[in-house]
Scaffold this active site. Structure first.
Site, PDB file in Angstrom:
ATOM      1  N   HIS A 425       0.809  -1.214   0.000  1.00 26.54           N
ATOM      2  CA  HIS A 425       0.000   0.000   0.000  1.00 26.54           C
ATOM      3  C   HIS A 425       0.849   1.273   0.000  1.00 26.54           C
ATOM      4  CE1 HIS A 425      -3.745   1.917  -0.102  1.00 26.54           C
ATOM      5  NE2 HIS A 425      -4.393   1.259   0.832  1.00 26.54           N
ATOM      6  N   ASP A 429      -2.454   1.670  -4.879  1.00 25.77           N
ATOM      7  CA  ASP A 429      -3.730   1.986  -4.239  1.00 25.77           C
ATOM      8  C   ASP A 429      -4.810   1.040  -4.751  1.00 25.77           C
ATOM      9  OD1 ASP A 429      -4.868   3.090  -6.727  1.00 25.77           O
ATOM     10  OD2 ASP A 429      -3.479   4.740  -6.383  1.00 25.77           O
TER      11      ASP A 429
END
Length: 455
Positions: A425, A429
């Protein structure tokens, strides 16, 4: 000839060689130490798997001496000398540091020294008497060959294994040898054998599955077993410990594999090569590469120090493989340039090398994304952890038929595969991963679209 004598060689399963010694180090005669040389970047130690020679053997130059395993590959160590093996300093299963002496060789006109008690004692690694593996060391170096179960049985009867006549292969003491000796010992001890009945002696000699209770007051319980982690298992400890610190998120999707099933059946029905077995995986790998071409951040790695993302030019797709030696993740190089048939052949090659524990460092390094085909074993989906420094990993569940509703309301069976994409992350995304997965899904469900982009 001069070039051949320039350095010692470490021969990989793929017959690659490394060198780090100069010609000036070669002695004319005498006893020389053969160390474990550097086998690859970042490798500090290896596990000794097996010896190809024994003490007293005459060896030739470049003859294989032993096999070792690092956390990246299985490697053969060859000799740069012609001579005779004087002393083996490690047993199979020992962890040997880079630079540490593996064995001693007599070269030239020197005679091999006769092993003394001091020499035999030096064969045992430092601290082995107090280590959890001390019993193993005694069984394999200058001691008695016996399994932990046989040792426990001998301990139960107070028997020294050195006193037992071994009938097993290579002088191994078997359970039957210990039981037979226990009966003989009882007969030789006179009055103390009164507690051992004739029926009990028959049980000692004939029972296969259970251990007899020769003395009523003695009870035997199984011991705990300490299992050291080696090779790929050690690698998994390091990589998963690091991966657990990375902020993950997972994206789950279901993919209709009806067209994929038909494509595989067509490949197999038209297959004229008996050495090739078509599976779903090569088509999934090729379609994955096609999807990554549109979303290059899926095929990248992250430099935490400089806060930079490196978009990889090659699609080196790693395939997680469960082996007897632990989890291996070799990768297929440059998938973007390979046909489905070429991917099939390369996958088969890597699977065979993994099965034989002969993967080399080139096979295991340079991966850019990983596929974990857990469906081949079982399970609908998993939640994988990243194979650093990659930023994405995909776990694919088994393809199973589930009921689906058509537009007119009728129920029909549909082959569905669940995929779970684990992503870093810090780099990716949810929107990017979702769009990538939609592209991959479209190519799997409509494989004819691959023809539009294949080169």
């Amino acid at each position: 000839m001069l070039r051949r004598r320039f350095a010692p060689f470490i021969k990989l399963a793929a017959r690659c060689c490394y060198s780090n010694h100069a010609l000036a180090d070669l002695p004319a005669s005498g006893i020389v130490d053969v160390p474990l040389a550097q086998t690859g970047e970042g490798i500090a130690e290896c596990e000794l798997l097996k010896w190809f020679v024994k003490e007293g053997d005459e060896i030739e130059e470049f003859q294989p001496l032993c096999a070792v395993q690092s956390d990246k590959a299985t490697i053969e160590i060859t000799s740069r000398y012609k001579g005779k093996v004087a002393q083996l300093l490690h047993a199979p299963g020992n962890i040997v540091k880079v630079g540490e002496t593996l064995l001693k060789l007599v070269v030239g006109d020197s005679a091999v020294p006769t092993p003394s008690s001091d020499v035999l004692e030096s064969v045992k690694p430092p601290g082995s008497e107090n280590s959890p593996d001390s019993k193993l060391n005694k069984d394999t170096v200058g001691g008695v060959l016996a399994t932990p179960t046989v040792r426990n049985l001998a301990k139960l009867y107070g028997i020294n294994l050195y006193d037992v006549d071994a009938t097993g292969k290579d002088g191994r003491v078997l359970k039957e040898d210990v039981l037979k000796y226990a009966v003989q010992k009882g007969a030789a001890d006179g009055p103390s054998t009164a507690s051992v009945s004739a029926d009990c002696r028959e049980q000692l000699l004939g029972e296969e599955e259970t251990y007899p209770q020769t003395f009523a007051e003695v009870k035997w319980y199984p011991d705990d077993k300490t299992v050291p982690l080696r090779g790929f298992q050690r690698t998994m400890v390091k990589t998963m410990s690091m991966a657990a610190k990375i902020p993950h998120f997972h994206y789950v999707e279901e993919i209709n594999c009806d067209a994929l099933v038909k494509l595989k059946a067509s490949f197999q029905n038209n297959n004229s090569d008996p050495n090739i077995k078509h599976t779903f995986l090569p088509s999934l790998i090729k379609s994955l590469s096609m999807a990554m071409s549109k979303y290059p951040f899926m095929n990248s790695c992250f430099n935490e120090e400089s806060l930079e993302v490196i978009l990889k030019g090659s699609h080196n797709i790693g395939i997680a493989m469960a082996t007897q030696h632990g989890l291996a993740v070799p990768n297929i190089k440059n998938v973007q340039s390979l046909s489905i048939l070429e991917i099939t052949k390369e996958l088969s090659r890597l699977q065979q090398l993994a099965k034989d524990n002969e993967l080399n460092p080139a096979d295991n390094s340079g991966g850019t994304i990983t596929l974990s085909n857990i469906g081949a074993i079982g399970g609908k989906f998993g939640a994988p952890l990243l194979n650093l420094p990659e930023v994405a990993i995909i776990a694919m569940g088994r393809i199973e038929k589930v009921p689906r509703l058509s537009d007119d309301g009728n129920v029909y069976p549909s082959p569905i595969m669940t995929v779970n994409i684990g992503a870093d992350h810090r780099v990716l995304d949810g929107a990017t991963v979702a769009k990538f997965c939609n592209e991959w899904k479209q190519l799997i469900e409509n494989p004819e679209l691959l023809l539009l982009q294949m080169r």
